[in-house]
Write a protein that holds these residues in place. Structure first.
Motif, PDB file in Angstrom:
ATOM      1  N   ILE A 204       0.848  -1.192   0.000  1.00 44.29           N
ATOM      2  CA  ILE A 204       0.000   0.000   0.000  1.00 44.29           C
ATOM      3  C   ILE A 204       0.884   1.244   0.000  1.00 44.29           C
ATOM      4  N   LEU A 205       0.583   2.196  -0.889  1.00 45.04           N
ATOM      5  CA  LEU A 205       1.312   3.460  -0.949  1.00 45.04           C
ATOM      6  C   LEU A 205       0.440   4.568  -0.391  1.00 45.04           C
ATOM      7  N   LYS A 206       1.044   5.449   0.402  1.00 44.29           N
ATOM      8  CA  LYS A 206       0.283   6.524   1.032  1.00 44.29           C
ATOM      9  C   LYS A 206       1.175   7.741   1.184  1.00 44.29           C
ATOM     10  N   GLY A 207       0.805   8.849   0.539  1.00 44.23           N
ATOM     11  CA  GLY A 207       1.592  10.067   0.645  1.00 44.23           C
ATOM     12  C   GLY A 207       1.224  11.060  -0.430  1.00 44.23           C
ATOM     13  N   ASN A 208       1.704  12.281  -0.285  1.00 43.88           N
ATOM     14  CA  ASN A 208       1.460  13.352  -1.249  1.00 43.88           C
ATOM     15  C   ASN A 208       2.271  13.077  -2.513  1.00 43.88           C
ATOM     16  N   SER A 209       1.582  12.922  -3.629  1.00 45.45           N
ATOM     17  CA  SER A 209       2.264  12.578  -4.884  1.00 45.45           C
ATOM     18  C   SER A 209       3.102  13.718  -5.438  1.00 45.45           C
ATOM     19  N   GLU A 210       2.944  14.927  -4.903  1.00 47.21           N
ATOM     20  CA  GLU A 210       3.698  16.073  -5.413  1.00 47.21           C
ATOM     21  C   GLU A 210       5.006  16.306  -4.651  1.00 47.21           C
ATOM     22  N   GLN A 211       5.215  15.583  -3.585  1.00 43.21           N
ATOM     23  CA  GLN A 211       6.428  15.791  -2.794  1.00 43.21           C
ATOM     24  C   GLN A 211       7.646  15.182  -3.489  1.00 43.21           C
ATOM     25  N   THR A 212       8.805  15.803  -3.261  1.00 45.72           N
ATOM     26  CA  THR A 212      10.059  15.348  -3.870  1.00 45.72           C
ATOM     27  C   THR A 212      11.080  15.035  -2.783  1.00 45.72           C
ATOM     28  N   VAL A 213      12.095  14.306  -3.186  1.00 52.33           N
ATOM     29  CA  VAL A 213      13.179  13.964  -2.277  1.00 52.33           C
ATOM     30  C   VAL A 213      14.501  14.209  -3.002  1.00 52.33           C
ATOM     31  N   PHE A 214      15.491  14.713  -2.274  1.00 51.06           N
ATOM     32  CA  PHE A 214      16.801  15.028  -2.852  1.00 51.06           C
ATOM     33  C   PHE A 214      17.727  13.851  -2.590  1.00 51.06           C
TER      34      PHE A 214
ATOM     35  N   TRP B 167       5.007   8.440   3.251  1.00 54.37           N
ATOM     36  CA  TRP B 167       6.044   9.469   3.380  1.00 54.37           C
ATOM     37  C   TRP B 167       5.429  10.778   3.836  1.00 54.37           C
ATOM     38  N   GLU B 168       6.259  11.582   4.491  1.00 56.02           N
ATOM     39  CA  GLU B 168       5.847  12.902   4.959  1.00 56.02           C
ATOM     40  C   GLU B 168       7.035  13.843   4.895  1.00 56.02           C
ATOM     41  N   ARG B 169       6.728  15.114   4.757  1.00 56.19           N
ATOM     42  CA  ARG B 169       7.779  16.113   4.586  1.00 56.19           C
ATOM     43  C   ARG B 169       7.613  17.226   5.606  1.00 56.19           C
ATOM     44  N   THR B 170       8.707  17.598   6.238  1.00 55.23           N
ATOM     45  CA  THR B 170       8.752  18.770   7.108  1.00 55.23           C
ATOM     46  C   THR B 170       9.656  19.803   6.426  1.00 55.23           C
ATOM     47  N   PRO B 171       9.754  21.015   6.978  1.00 55.99           N
ATOM     48  CA  PRO B 171      10.644  22.001   6.337  1.00 55.99           C
ATOM     49  C   PRO B 171      12.093  21.544   6.232  1.00 55.99           C
ATOM     50  N   ALA B 172      12.511  20.604   7.075  1.00 52.88           N
ATOM     51  CA  ALA B 172      13.924  20.199   7.065  1.00 52.88           C
ATOM     52  C   ALA B 172      14.160  18.772   6.596  1.00 52.88           C
ATOM     53  N   ILE B 173      13.170  17.880   6.763  1.00 51.35           N
ATOM     54  CA  ILE B 173      13.406  16.452   6.531  1.00 51.35           C
ATOM     55  C   ILE B 173      12.233  15.845   5.754  1.00 51.35           C
ATOM     56  N   LEU B 174      12.570  14.901   4.876  1.00 53.22           N
ATOM     57  CA  LEU B 174      11.558  14.043   4.267  1.00 53.22           C
ATOM     58  C   LEU B 174      11.773  12.629   4.772  1.00 53.22           C
ATOM     59  N   ARG B 175      10.703  12.017   5.292  1.00 52.95           N
ATOM     60  CA  ARG B 175      10.779  10.668   5.843  1.00 52.95           C
ATOM     61  C   ARG B 175       9.932   9.719   5.017  1.00 52.95           C
ATOM     62  N   ILE B 176      10.509   8.556   4.770  1.00 49.46           N
ATOM     63  CA  ILE B 176       9.792   7.482   4.084  1.00 49.46           C
ATOM     64  C   ILE B 176       9.687   6.318   5.065  1.00 49.46           C
TER      65      ILE B 176
ATOM     66  N   THR C 139      12.448   3.499   8.829  1.00 52.48           N
ATOM     67  CA  THR C 139      12.298   4.913   8.490  1.00 52.48           C
ATOM     68  C   THR C 139      13.542   5.402   7.766  1.00 52.48           C
ATOM     69  N   VAL C 140      13.339   5.908   6.550  1.00 53.49           N
ATOM     70  CA  VAL C 140      14.426   6.487   5.759  1.00 53.49           C
ATOM     71  C   VAL C 140      14.262   8.003   5.806  1.00 53.49           C
ATOM     72  N   SER C 141      15.288   8.722   6.273  1.00 54.85           N
ATOM     73  CA  SER C 141      15.202  10.183   6.424  1.00 54.85           C
ATOM     74  C   SER C 141      16.270  10.864   5.595  1.00 54.85           C
ATOM     75  N   PHE C 142      15.850  11.870   4.836  1.00 55.14           N
ATOM     76  CA  PHE C 142      16.760  12.699   4.055  1.00 55.14           C
ATOM     77  C   PHE C 142      16.522  14.166   4.376  1.00 55.14           C
ATOM     78  N   LEU C 143      17.606  14.928   4.469  1.00 54.11           N
ATOM     79  CA  LEU C 143      17.467  16.373   4.601  1.00 54.11           C
ATOM     80  C   LEU C 143      16.923  16.926   3.291  1.00 54.11           C
ATOM     81  N   THR C 144      16.062  17.937   3.394  1.00 56.85           N
ATOM     82  CA  THR C 144      15.571  18.591   2.194  1.00 56.85           C
ATOM     83  C   THR C 144      16.680  19.426   1.607  1.00 56.85           C
ATOM     84  N   GLU C 145      16.623  19.707   0.345  1.00 55.77           N
ATOM     85  CA  GLU C 145      17.685  20.461  -0.337  1.00 55.77           C
ATOM     86  C   GLU C 145      17.725  21.867   0.216  1.00 55.77           C
ATOM     87  N   SER C 146      18.951  22.322   0.592  1.00 52.53           N
ATOM     88  CA  SER C 146      19.094  23.660   1.159  1.00 52.53           C
ATOM     89  C   SER C 146      19.127  24.698   0.049  1.00 52.53           C
TER      90      SER C 146
END
Length: 409
Positions: A288-298, A329-338, A402-409
């Motif tokens: 099952i996939l669940k998340g905003n389809s417009e979000q991106t990850v760097f 997945w979810e995105r905050t101003p600093a991190i995207l988590r999958i 949980t996979v976490s990436f910093l958002t692109e600065s």
């Protein structure tokens, strides 16, 4: 005068200053003593002359005038010459002078002997302490050469020699770190070779056995087909093992350059599970996939999709028919988590701290497929991109990676 920062040199210089002061004081006292001796000798000589003249009946006023006179005459000079008393006369012909010279020579020799002994002892003590310091340093450096870093050079003082000691100590620290790194690398290589050898033994033994069965029944098409397929499975397992080890090795040695860019999360997830959806359907499991389809990850799309794919494959290995695997997945101003969560068997508390170790297999999952490289490879890929891979699990209640990436600065 930076050399005075060295405690031993500073003490030796202070000793030399004291020696010079003592020498000056001794010289001054010697001059005063010799002046008193000259005065006493001169007085004794005059007393002897006066006494002799009085015994011969010379008037006192004549004697007094003679003793206090400062003028000389040619007649007086000639008289003394006839008596053998002149500037070139031998010292033994002048009793008072001979006694004065003997006393002076003895005093000078004793004084010089005492001062030279004092200087020699002080200098000897300095060089003995210096030699002891050099011997101590030499022993420590020899231990460093032999790989023993338990002892250390003296670091409790200042000065040029201790600056050199500090530099050698820094070099020794670097050598120790390099030695430890080399030792760990050798141990890792030894362990890796042992693990690979162990992992290859099973499929190789199986291939050998299957080949023997096929060789014994070449006329039986069903047997040939069955065991040919089993050989293919074993070969595929060996290929996966070798490919995974090559990738991990390249990641460890820094030979992988990640080409990071902003990419849609949906594209990343699609690539990750593209080869696993059919397996999920076959095993009656749901992804099952669940998340905003417009979000991106760097991130690096190719490598990260492989890492997430390995996590999903691990989830499929540890779930039973009817279970679900949810990727959100979810995105905050600093991190995207999958999040990759499953409703499978979970991970035992004693295993959860070891699941990212290479070739680690829990005693609770010995019946499940895998070689124990999927999760370590996933972690190497994620951390190699400055990301974070974490896990939470309870036995028999499922697992969430949980996979976490910093958002692109």
């Amino acid at each position: 005068m930076s050399f005075l920062q060295d405690k031993q040199i500073r003490r030796y210089v202070i000793f030399l200053a004291i020696f010079a002061l003592v020498t000056l004081c001794a010289g001054g006292l010697f001059v005063i003593d010799q002046s008193d001796a000259v005065r006493s000798s001169y007085l004794a000589h005059d007393e002897a002359i006066a006494s002799s003249l009085l015994e011969q009946g010379v008037p006192k006023d004549v004697i007094a005038n003679a003793l206090t006179s400062t003028e000389t005459s040619q007649g007086g000079i000639e008289l003394l010459a006839e008596l053998g008393i002149e500037s070139q006369a031998a010292a033994n012909s002048l009793p008072y002078l001979s006694h004065f010279q003997r006393d002076t020579l003895i005093t000078v020799l004793i004084g010089l002997a005492v001062l030279l002994t004092f200087l020699f002892v002080g200098t000897l003590v300095f060089f003995l302490r210096r030699k002891k310091l050099y011997q101590q340093a030499g022993k420590v450096i020899e231990n460093y050469i032999n790989g023993d870093f338990s002892l250390h050079l003296p670091q409790n003082s200042e000065g040029a020699i201790f600056y050199i000691f500090a530099s050698v100590e820094q070099l020794a620290t670097m050598l120790q770190a390099k030695s430890d790194t080399d030792h760990k690398a050798k141990e890792f290589l030894k362990s890796t070779i042992s693990d690979i050898s162990h992992q290859l033994k099973t499929p190789l033994a199986a291939i050998t056995m299957y080949q023997e069965i096929i060789a014994d029944e070449p006329e039986n098409p069903e047997t040939v087909k069955e065991f040919s397929e089993k050989i293919g499975v074993s070969l595929k397992r060996m290929e996966e093992l070798i490919q995974s080890m090559l990738k991990i090795t390249r990641l460890d040695t820094g030979n992988i350059v990640f080409e990071k860019r902003n990419c849609p999360v949906t594209e990343l997830i699609s690539r990750s599970i593209s080869e696993l959806t059919d397996r999920a359907i076959t095993e009656n499991k749901q992804i099952i996939l669940k998340g905003n389809s417009e979000q991106t990850v760097f991130c690096d799309l190719e490598w990260t999709s492989e890492a997430i794919g390995n996590i999903v494959k691990n989830a499929l290995d540890h779930t039973k028919p009817g279970d679900t695997i949810q990727i959100s997945w979810e995105r905050t101003p600093a991190i995207l988590r999958i999040f990759i969560a499953d409703s499978g068997s979970g991970i035992a508390p004693e295993d959860i701290h070891h699941i990212f170790k290479r070739f680690y297999r829990s005693k609770h999952s010995l019946e499940t497929p895998g070689i124990g490289l999927g999760l370590p490879l996933a972690k190497s890929i994620i951390t190699g991109q400055n990301g974070l891979l974490s896990v939470q699990s309870e036995l028999n209640e499922g697992t969430t990676f949980t996979v976490s990436f910093l958002t692109e600065s």
